[in-house]
Motif scaffolding. Structure first.
Motif, PDB file in Angstrom:
ATOM      1  N   ILE A  11       0.841  -1.205   0.000  1.00  0.00           N
ATOM      2  CA  ILE A  11       0.000   0.000   0.000  1.00  0.00           C
ATOM      3  C   ILE A  11       0.876   1.256   0.000  1.00  0.00           C
ATOM      4  CG2 ILE A  11      -1.621   1.352   1.396  1.00  0.00           C
ATOM      5  CD1 ILE A  11      -2.898  -1.343   2.203  1.00  0.00           C
ATOM      6  N   LEU A  12       1.934   1.247   0.796  1.00  0.00           N
ATOM      7  CA  LEU A  12       2.831   2.405   0.832  1.00  0.00           C
ATOM      8  C   LEU A  12       3.554   2.583  -0.503  1.00  0.00           C
ATOM      9  CD1 LEU A  12       4.310   2.096   4.421  1.00  0.00           C
ATOM     10  CD2 LEU A  12       2.650   3.763   3.590  1.00  0.00           C
ATOM     11  N   LYS A  13       3.930   1.494  -1.161  1.00  0.00           N
ATOM     12  CA  LYS A  13       4.557   1.592  -2.485  1.00  0.00           C
ATOM     13  C   LYS A  13       3.586   2.173  -3.506  1.00  0.00           C
ATOM     14  CE  LYS A  13       6.664  -2.602  -2.385  1.00  0.00           C
ATOM     15  NZ  LYS A  13       7.236  -3.832  -2.964  1.00  0.00           N
ATOM     16  N   LEU A  14       2.336   1.732  -3.458  1.00  0.00           N
ATOM     17  CA  LEU A  14       1.337   2.261  -4.391  1.00  0.00           C
ATOM     18  C   LEU A  14       1.102   3.754  -4.153  1.00  0.00           C
ATOM     19  CD1 LEU A  14      -1.234  -0.670  -4.472  1.00  0.00           C
ATOM     20  CD2 LEU A  14       0.316   0.048  -6.295  1.00  0.00           C
ATOM     21  N   LEU A  15       1.078   4.171  -2.897  1.00  0.00           N
ATOM     22  CA  LEU A  15       0.943   5.608  -2.602  1.00  0.00           C
ATOM     23  C   LEU A  15       2.138   6.391  -3.121  1.00  0.00           C
ATOM     24  CD1 LEU A  15      -0.508   5.630   1.014  1.00  0.00           C
ATOM     25  CD2 LEU A  15      -1.622   6.439  -1.059  1.00  0.00           C
ATOM     26  N   LEU A  16       3.316   5.820  -2.973  1.00  0.00           N
ATOM     27  CA  LEU A  16       4.520   6.476  -3.477  1.00  0.00           C
ATOM     28  C   LEU A  16       4.465   6.618  -4.997  1.00  0.00           C
ATOM     29  CD1 LEU A  16       7.222   7.620  -2.498  1.00  0.00           C
ATOM     30  CD2 LEU A  16       8.189   5.355  -2.821  1.00  0.00           C
ATOM     31  N   PHE A  17       4.042   5.572  -5.693  1.00  0.00           N
ATOM     32  CA  PHE A  17       3.891   5.653  -7.146  1.00  0.00           C
ATOM     33  C   PHE A  17       2.832   6.676  -7.530  1.00  0.00           C
ATOM     34  CE2 PHE A  17       5.547   1.101  -7.464  1.00  0.00           C
ATOM     35  CZ  PHE A  17       6.817   1.529  -7.796  1.00  0.00           C
ATOM     36  N   ALA A  18       1.742   6.741  -6.797  1.00  0.00           N
ATOM     37  CA  ALA A  18       0.685   7.715  -7.091  1.00  0.00           C
ATOM     38  C   ALA A  18       1.208   9.138  -6.936  1.00  0.00           C
ATOM     39  CB  ALA A  18      -0.519   7.484  -6.194  1.00  0.00           C
ATOM     40  N   ILE A  19       2.027   9.378  -5.931  1.00  0.00           N
ATOM     41  CA  ILE A  19       2.594  10.718  -5.721  1.00  0.00           C
ATOM     42  C   ILE A  19       3.520  11.080  -6.875  1.00  0.00           C
ATOM     43  CG2 ILE A  19       4.195  12.034  -4.268  1.00  0.00           C
ATOM     44  CD1 ILE A  19       2.950  10.544  -1.872  1.00  0.00           C
ATOM     45  N   ILE A  20       4.356  10.153  -7.285  1.00  0.00           N
ATOM     46  CA  ILE A  20       5.285  10.422  -8.389  1.00  0.00           C
ATOM     47  C   ILE A  20       4.520  10.665  -9.685  1.00  0.00           C
ATOM     48  CG2 ILE A  20       7.087   9.393  -9.826  1.00  0.00           C
ATOM     49  CD1 ILE A  20       8.055   7.969  -7.229  1.00  0.00           C
ATOM     50  N   ILE A  21       3.543   9.839  -9.975  1.00  0.00           N
ATOM     51  CA  ILE A  21       2.759  10.005 -11.203  1.00  0.00           C
ATOM     52  C   ILE A  21       1.984  11.315 -11.173  1.00  0.00           C
ATOM     53  CG2 ILE A  21       0.822   9.059 -12.520  1.00  0.00           C
ATOM     54  CD1 ILE A  21       1.851   6.268 -11.668  1.00  0.00           C
ATOM     55  N   SER A  22       1.450  11.679 -10.024  1.00  0.00           N
ATOM     56  CA  SER A  22       0.710  12.933  -9.906  1.00  0.00           C
ATOM     57  C   SER A  22       1.620  14.135 -10.136  1.00  0.00           C
ATOM     58  CB  SER A  22       0.061  13.013  -8.528  1.00  0.00           C
ATOM     59  OG  SER A  22      -0.566  14.242  -8.344  1.00  0.00           O
ATOM     60  N   VAL A  29       0.907  18.785 -17.547  1.00  0.00           N
ATOM     61  CA  VAL A  29      -0.207  19.715 -17.770  1.00  0.00           C
ATOM     62  C   VAL A  29       0.310  21.145 -17.821  1.00  0.00           C
ATOM     63  CG1 VAL A  29      -2.282  20.690 -16.713  1.00  0.00           C
ATOM     64  CG2 VAL A  29      -1.985  18.220 -16.814  1.00  0.00           C
ATOM     65  N   ALA A  30       1.256  21.488 -16.943  1.00  0.00           N
ATOM     66  CA  ALA A  30       1.789  22.855 -16.912  1.00  0.00           C
ATOM     67  C   ALA A  30       2.518  23.216 -18.197  1.00  0.00           C
ATOM     68  CB  ALA A  30       2.726  23.021 -15.721  1.00  0.00           C
ATOM     69  N   PHE A  31       3.172  22.242 -18.823  1.00  0.00           N
ATOM     70  CA  PHE A  31       3.912  22.504 -20.056  1.00  0.00           C
ATOM     71  C   PHE A  31       3.127  22.145 -21.309  1.00  0.00           C
ATOM     72  CE2 PHE A  31       7.525  21.927 -17.029  1.00  0.00           C
ATOM     73  CZ  PHE A  31       7.972  23.241 -17.087  1.00  0.00           C
ATOM     74  N   ASN A  32       1.818  21.948 -21.161  1.00  0.00           N
ATOM     75  CA  ASN A  32       0.912  21.660 -22.280  1.00  0.00           C
ATOM     76  C   ASN A  32       1.322  20.434 -23.096  1.00  0.00           C
ATOM     77  OD1 ASN A  32      -0.921  23.716 -21.767  1.00  0.00           O
ATOM     78  ND2 ASN A  32       0.316  25.201 -22.896  1.00  0.00           N
ATOM     79  N   VAL A  33       1.847  19.419 -22.423  1.00  0.00           N
ATOM     80  CA  VAL A  33       2.175  18.173 -23.100  1.00  0.00           C
ATOM     81  C   VAL A  33       0.940  17.286 -23.180  1.00  0.00           C
ATOM     82  CG1 VAL A  33       3.619  16.101 -22.993  1.00  0.00           C
ATOM     83  CG2 VAL A  33       4.585  18.327 -22.387  1.00  0.00           C
TER      84      VAL A  33
END
Length: 92
Positions: A11-22, A29-33
């Motif tokens: 669960i902690l690994k999945l949260l870490l991946f979610a933070i990185i992906i976010s 989004v900021a660079f209009n990619v």
């Protein structure tokens, strides 16, 4: 007891991946990619935001304003990694 450790660690690994992906998605989004008006992209961003935001919001309140740079995902990721290593030492 190892099954409990495995579950918490996963669960902690999945949260870490979610933070990185976010964080990466917010840069894209900021660079209009990527287009946030696309329905699929909007759904993914919204889901990631609902997962990550409750973790980052308390950290964001404590950190000083750094001129538009948000370090709260980094602090939360470091905290998650600290908890993972602490649990590994406790269980092994």
């Amino acid at each position: 007891m190892l099954a409990l450790y495995w579950l918490i660690d996963t669960i902690l690994k999945l949260l870490l991946f979610a933070i990185i992906i976010s964080a990466v998605a917010s840069w894209l989004v900021a660079f209009n990619v990527i287009n946030p008006y696309n329905a699929f992209v909007r759904t993914v961003l919204h889901t990631l935001n609902r997962i990550v935001e409750p973790l980052c919001r308390p950290v964001r309140r404590v950190l000083p304003d750094l001129g538009g740079v948000d370090f709260s995902p980094l602090v939360v990721a470091l905290g998650i990694e600290f908890v993972r290593r602490l649990l590994a030492e406790l269980f092994f």
